[in-house]
Design an enzyme around this catalytic site. Structure first.
Site, PDB file in Angstrom:
ATOM      1  N   CYS A   1       0.844  -1.208   0.000  1.00  0.00           N
ATOM      2  CA  CYS A   1       0.000   0.000   0.000  1.00  0.00           C
ATOM      3  C   CYS A   1       0.873   1.249   0.000  1.00  0.00           C
ATOM      4  O   CYS A   1       0.905   1.996  -0.961  1.00  0.00           O
ATOM      5  CB  CYS A   1      -0.894   0.020   1.235  1.00  0.00           C
ATOM      6  SG  CYS A   1      -2.014  -1.349   1.339  1.00  0.00           S
TER       7      CYS A   1
HETATM    8  N1  SAJ Z   1       6.040   2.322   8.842  1.00  0.00           N
HETATM    9  C1  SAJ Z   1       7.045   3.114   9.386  1.00  0.00           C
HETATM   10  N2  SAJ Z   1       6.708   4.070  10.299  1.00  0.00           N
HETATM   11  C2  SAJ Z   1       5.399   4.272  10.678  1.00  0.00           C
HETATM   12  C3  SAJ Z   1       4.394   3.450  10.105  1.00  0.00           C
HETATM   13  C4  SAJ Z   1       4.731   2.488   9.198  1.00  0.00           C
HETATM   14  O1  SAJ Z   1       8.222   2.964   9.056  1.00  0.00           O
HETATM   15  O2  SAJ Z   1       5.156   5.141  11.513  1.00  0.00           O
HETATM   16  C5  SAJ Z   1       6.395   1.325   7.839  1.00  0.00           C
HETATM   17  C6  SAJ Z   1       6.052  -0.086   8.264  1.00  0.00           C
HETATM   18  O3  SAJ Z   1       7.140  -0.678   8.950  1.00  0.00           O
HETATM   19  C7  SAJ Z   1       5.793  -0.769   6.931  1.00  0.00           C
HETATM   20  C8  SAJ Z   1       5.239   0.339   6.056  1.00  0.00           C
HETATM   21  O4  SAJ Z   1       5.623   1.572   6.681  1.00  0.00           O
HETATM   22  O5  SAJ Z   1       6.978  -1.267   6.377  1.00  0.00           O
HETATM   23  C9  SAJ Z   1       3.723   0.299   5.901  1.00  0.00           C
HETATM   24  O6  SAJ Z   1       3.218   0.208   7.186  1.00  0.00           O
HETATM   25  P1  SAJ Z   1       1.627   0.420   7.475  1.00  0.00           P
HETATM   26  O7  SAJ Z   1       1.453   0.415   8.953  1.00  0.00           O
HETATM   27  O8  SAJ Z   1       1.135   1.572   6.724  1.00  0.00           O
HETATM   28  O9  SAJ Z   1       1.009  -0.951   6.991  1.00  0.00           O
HETATM   29  P2  SAJ Z   1       0.233  -1.325   5.659  1.00  0.00           P
HETATM   30  O10 SAJ Z   1       1.070  -1.245   4.447  1.00  0.00           O
HETATM   31  O11 SAJ Z   1      -0.424  -2.625   5.949  1.00  0.00           O
HETATM   32  O12 SAJ Z   1      -0.848  -0.179   5.528  1.00  0.00           O
HETATM   33  C10 SAJ Z   1      -2.204  -0.446   5.674  1.00  0.00           C
HETATM   34  C11 SAJ Z   1      -2.883   0.696   4.988  1.00  0.00           C
HETATM   35  N3  SAJ Z   1      -4.260   0.358   4.877  1.00  0.00           N
HETATM   36  C12 SAJ Z   1      -4.833   0.550   3.690  1.00  0.00           C
HETATM   37  O13 SAJ Z   1      -4.257   1.032   2.741  1.00  0.00           O
HETATM   38  C13 SAJ Z   1      -6.236   0.130   3.590  1.00  0.00           C
HETATM   39  C14 SAJ Z   1      -2.724   1.974   5.772  1.00  0.00           C
HETATM   40  O14 SAJ Z   1      -3.560   2.993   5.228  1.00  0.00           O
HETATM   41  C15 SAJ Z   1      -3.101   1.771   7.193  1.00  0.00           C
HETATM   42  O15 SAJ Z   1      -2.918   3.003   7.890  1.00  0.00           O
HETATM   43  C16 SAJ Z   1      -2.200   0.692   7.772  1.00  0.00           C
HETATM   44  O16 SAJ Z   1      -2.512  -0.517   7.062  1.00  0.00           O
HETATM   45  C17 SAJ Z   1      -2.476   0.476   9.241  1.00  0.00           C
HETATM   46  O17 SAJ Z   1      -2.896   1.418   9.907  1.00  0.00           O
HETATM   47  O18 SAJ Z   1      -2.183  -0.640   9.717  1.00  0.00           O
END
Ligand code: SAJ
Length: 431
Positions: free
Chosen positions: A271
């Site tokens: 995403c």
């Molecule tokens: N990450 C960081 N720092 C942060 C947050 C995330 O480095 O503060 C990294 C994570 O380690 C990962 C990547 O970013 O490698 C993505 O992390 P994510 O928490 O955004 O996880 P995703 O990819 O599963 O994102 C999904 C998304 N949901 C949808 O698109 C429907 C995102 O919008 C959500 O916010 C996220 O899940 C969530 O909240 O878990």
């Protein structure tokens, strides 16, 4: 009651739903619909997916085998036969929408799903696209395919876009996550909202399919850009000897005007690294440039190299060169508690260290040993001691981080696990 008979039909009468694409988005949607008491056909072109699901094995962390089995015993049937879609009143397209080799949207999966559907669609059908894509796809690509065989918008066809908001490994249930919905016409919006309200607690209708497509990209670009900001500030904080983690936690005490994001080894998953690129592609199409998206991609993309460089510095502090160093890596999944390593920054970090001559062993309870070997690394197994460096790249729960600190001469914690868990371990290096 609405004046539009279609709306009344979708609001009150029994309807049959169908979901095309049974991955981490489609399968939870199927189960949610079945649990709301509606008959639902789960369709996937991959026969192995269908066989595995029929045997009661879920393919996503958000749906347990028990929930899948219960849905299969009640309202859910899964099939790879497109003809079965002819029974559907409402179809949700949840197929992949990857980027091509030139970072351009690859709509081939959406197009082929639409073609399969058009060949069997019955009049009065609602089609809602959930696959993330650039603004304009639903109206300009999906509708022409769906109307190519005689169906007419607002008469016997309703089309909308509704972004998937699945958050793998999140405790929040799909039905509890507000659903944004935008139709290609006003009637399509009303019909689509009526259907989603049959199994989603809260539905937020926007003025068009384009707006709904844009909303999804806006919310995930917001995330990518803010993560990049924290990644850049973390590097600067390290240069001037400031603890960025402490500063973020302190800033988070502000009850308004701040959302906490955290630095890390990079941004993985399917995403956050990709969604902003749909906007960037569309901007280039119209001669605009989105500087924050480009900058965020540069900063987030530079993190694996930065983390690897910091790891080498830590080894050098113990007069150990990278070549021949024994490194224990914790976590190659892209985020905690998921079994998914797609676009994982951890893998990029470890590839750099491995290329530099380090021996890399991996601990990841969610990724199989053969997958770890497939990436060119060695599963650590039981022997997690005698390492020159332990590097925490994905902070899975259930790992004994206290014990881990004794397994290596130095620890590099890129996720501030020790700080967050309040583990009083000396000599931990943080990002
Ligand atoms: N990450 C960081 N720092 C942060 C947050 C995330 O480095 O503060 C990294 C994570 O380690 C990962 C990547 O970013 O490698 C993505 O992390 P994510 O928490 O955004 O996880 P995703 O990819 O599963 O994102 C999904 C998304 N949901 C949808 O698109 C429907 C995102 O919008 C959500 O916010 C996220 O899940 C969530 O909240 O878990």
């Amino acid at each position: 009651m609405s004046h539009n008979p279609a709306v009344n039909r979708f609001t009150t009468e029994p309807i049959i739903c169908a979901v095309m694409g049974l991955g981490y988005v489609g399968l939870p949607l199927c189960v949610t619909i079945a649990e709301a008491g509606l008959d639902v056909i789960g369709f996937d072109i991959d026969e192995t997916v269908i066989r595995s699901l029929r045997s009661g094995r879920s393919n996503t962390v958000d749906i347990t085998d028990a929930r899948l089995t219960s849905a299969l015993e009640s309202r859910l049937t899964v099939s790879s036969n497109g003809d079965d879609l002819s029974r559907a009143d409402a179809v949700f397209i949840c197929v992949p929408s990857p980027l091509g080799s030139h970072r351009e949207p690859d709509l081939s999966f959406i197009r082929s799903a639409a073609q399969i559907l058009t060949s069997v669609a019955k009049p009065g059908l609602l089609v809602s696209l959930e696959s993330t894509t650039y603004p304009g796809t639903t109206s300009d690509v999906l509708v022409p395919v769906l109307t190519s065989d005689g169906l007419t918008l607002d008469t016997d066809l309703f089309v909308a876009f509704s972004p998937e908001r699945v958050s793998p490994a999140s405790e929040v249930q799909l039905k509890e996550i507000p659903k944004v919905v935008g139709g290609v016409t006003e009637t399509s919006s009303i019909v689509a909202a009526a259907v989603y309200r049959r199994f989603i607690d809260s539905v937020h209708v926007v003025s068009s399919a384009e707006n709904a497509e844009f909303t999804k990209l806006l919310e995930n670009t917001f995330r990518a850009v803010n993560i990049a900001l924290m990644n850049e500030l973390a590097q600067f904080a390290d240069r001037i000897g400031v603890d960025v983690w402490e500063a973020i936690d302190a800033a988070a005490t502000k009850p308004f005007g701040f959302t906490a994001f955290y630095p890390g080894p990079g941004v993985g998953g399917h995403c956050i690294p990709l969604d902003p690129q749909y906007l960037a592609w569309r901007a280039r199409e119209v001669g605009s440039s989105l500087t924050f998206i480009d900058a965020a991609e540069r900063v987030n993309g530079s993190m694996p190299e930065y983390v690897a460089r910091r790891a080498v510095d830590i080894l050098n502090e113990q007069s150990k060169s990278l070549r021949g160093a024994k490194i224990l890596a914790v976590g190659i999944a892209y985020k905690p508690d998921v079994a998914d390593d797609r676009e994982s920054a951890s893998i990029e970090v470890l590839r750099i260290l491995h290329r530099g001559g380090a021996e890399v062993h991996v601990v990841d309870p969610h990724i199989s040993d053969e997958r770890i070997r497939m990436h060119g690394f060695t599963p650590a197994g039981e022997h997690t001691d005698g390492y020159d460096l332990a590097i925490i790249l994905t902070d899975h729960s259930g790992i004994e981080y206290g014990k881990l600190a004794n397994s290596a001469k130095a620890v590099f914690d890129t996720r501030n696990v020790y700080g967050r868990l309040g583990l009083d371990v000396s000599g931990i290096n943080v990002l």
